[in-house]
Write an enzyme that holds these catalytic residues in place. Structure first.
Site, PDB file in Angstrom:
ATOM      1  N   HIS A  86      -0.580 -14.122  -3.360  1.00  0.00           N
ATOM      2  CA  HIS A  86       0.244 -15.343  -3.359  1.00  0.00           C
ATOM      3  C   HIS A  86      -0.003 -16.213  -2.135  1.00  0.00           C
ATOM      4  O   HIS A  86       0.310 -17.404  -2.149  1.00  0.00           O
ATOM      5  CB  HIS A  86       1.736 -15.006  -3.561  1.00  0.00           C
ATOM      6  N   ASP A 139      -0.016  -8.240  -6.484  1.00  0.00           N
ATOM      7  CA  ASP A 139      -0.133  -9.318  -5.484  1.00  0.00           C
ATOM      8  C   ASP A 139      -1.145  -8.903  -4.411  1.00  0.00           C
ATOM      9  O   ASP A 139      -0.773  -8.552  -3.294  1.00  0.00           O
ATOM     10  CB  ASP A 139       1.263  -9.559  -4.886  1.00  0.00           C
ATOM     11  N   GLN A 234       9.430 -14.494   5.692  1.00  0.00           N
ATOM     12  CA  GLN A 234       8.458 -15.548   5.442  1.00  0.00           C
ATOM     13  C   GLN A 234       7.428 -15.604   6.570  1.00  0.00           C
ATOM     14  O   GLN A 234       7.799 -15.535   7.742  1.00  0.00           O
ATOM     15  CB  GLN A 234       9.146 -16.917   5.333  1.00  0.00           C
ATOM     16  N   GLY A 235       6.175 -15.752   6.183  1.00  0.00           N
ATOM     17  CA  GLY A 235       5.097 -15.791   7.171  1.00  0.00           C
ATOM     18  C   GLY A 235       4.467 -14.436   7.422  1.00  0.00           C
ATOM     19  O   GLY A 235       3.378 -14.350   7.977  1.00  0.00           O
ATOM     20  N   ASP A 236       5.167 -13.365   7.031  1.00  0.00           N
ATOM     21  CA  ASP A 236       4.602 -12.008   7.139  1.00  0.00           C
ATOM     22  C   ASP A 236       3.790 -11.634   5.914  1.00  0.00           C
ATOM     23  O   ASP A 236       3.093 -10.613   5.915  1.00  0.00           O
ATOM     24  CB  ASP A 236       5.726 -10.974   7.293  1.00  0.00           C
ATOM     25  N   SER A 237       3.893 -12.406   4.854  1.00  0.00           N
ATOM     26  CA  SER A 237       3.239 -12.070   3.591  1.00  0.00           C
ATOM     27  C   SER A 237       1.783 -11.690   3.793  1.00  0.00           C
ATOM     28  O   SER A 237       1.069 -12.315   4.587  1.00  0.00           O
ATOM     29  CB  SER A 237       3.297 -13.265   2.635  1.00  0.00           C
TER      30      SER A 237
END
Ligand code: 4AZ
Length: 276
Positions: A86, A139, A234-237
């Site tokens: 993603h 993912d 968020q941002g760690d994905s």
């Protein structure tokens, strides 16, 4: 600083605004995890202690203040980085990943405001052919690097059936993401300790109901702590969930960050990674 209209940060402004209202209103209890928040609830860590953690970067798309970081990733072979599919969606990046001329992986940089470590161009992007953007199933993406890193940078992937998948396994998640759930992006690498949870608890937290994203145990696992407060955000994905020196999961999704009843959901790498 140029930013795309549809950067991962921008697309989350809606959620950020809702969270900000919740904090401001005396009628709504404060968000958990804001007090000692990573990666929510984590602690600073050094890239030299976690050499396999990488930042995905494009200054063209995300600006230069944080080295262009927009997701995490992990070295699984000298020229291969596993990350979340993603992270590379056209609607997230604003263009196809192959069209981003300055798409790089940054290794060895604890502090995104600095210039330590190496920036290695990405020459290939493979997305799992069965990645499902609606459900987030499978993912996984694998990036190919322009040059090889020494074997010491590589984190072995846990095999299917490895005991690290068992509920109760102590693991750590790494990233430069939001430390509060309201858009406070870290510039130093952080990690938080979480436990692998039973599939039943994950399914209970994210049931198949009302068109919501549901937990799917074949390609996902979830992890957290009973009281909440420690989680990816968020941002760690795309960043790694590591247990016993092996890669178990990649940060994928979840409802909010650090909520006691909403554990973080991870790509179950052993189930979706092709043999390389
Ligand atoms: C995200 O949007 C995200 N708390 C990543 C991880 C989690 C939630 C959201 C898990 O990238």
């Amino acid at each position: 600083m140029r930013r795309t209209r549809r950067s991962p940060y921008r697309k989350r402004l809606g959620a950020v605004a809702v969270a900000a209202v919740a904090v401001a209103s005396p009628l709504v209890p404060p968000l958990p995890a804001v007090a000692d928040s990573v990666v929510v609830g984590g602690q600073p860590t050094s890239a030299s202690d976690a050499p396999w953690v990488v930042a995905l970067s494009s200054r063209d798309r995300f600006g230069g203040t944080r080295s262009g970081q927009f997701c995490g990733g992990v070295l699984v072979a000298p020229t291969k980085v596993a990350t979340a599919a993603h992270c590379l969606r056209e609607d997230v990046l604003g263009e196809r990943p192959g069209d981003i001329r300055d798409f790089k992986v940054i290794v060895g940089r604890t502090e995104l405001h600095g210039s330590k470590g190496q920036e290695i161009p990405v020459t290939g992007v493979w997305t799992h052919p069965s990645y499902d953007p609606k459900s987030n199933a499978r993912d996984l993406a694998v990036l190919t690097l322009a040059r090889a890193l020494p074997a010491g940078y590589v984190l072995p992937v846990a095999e299917a059936g490895d005991a690290v998948h068992r509920p109760g396994t102590e693991a750590a998640v790494y990233g430069w993401g939001d430390t509060t759930g309201i858009g406070t992006y870290a510039h130093t690498l952080r990690s938080a300790r979480v436990s692998v949870l039973p599939d039943g608890a994950c399914a209970q937290a994210y049931p198949q109901a009302g068109g919501r994203t549901a937990y799917q145990s074949d390609s996902m696992l979830c992890a957290g702590v009973p009281q909440g407060g420690r989680d990816a955000c968020q941002g760690d994905s795309g960043g790694p969930l590591v247990a016993d020196g092996r890669l178990v999961g990649l940060v994928s999704w979840g409802s909010g960050c650090g909520r006691a009843d909403s554990p973080g959901v991870y790509t179950k790498v052993s189930a979706v990674m092709p043999r390389m």
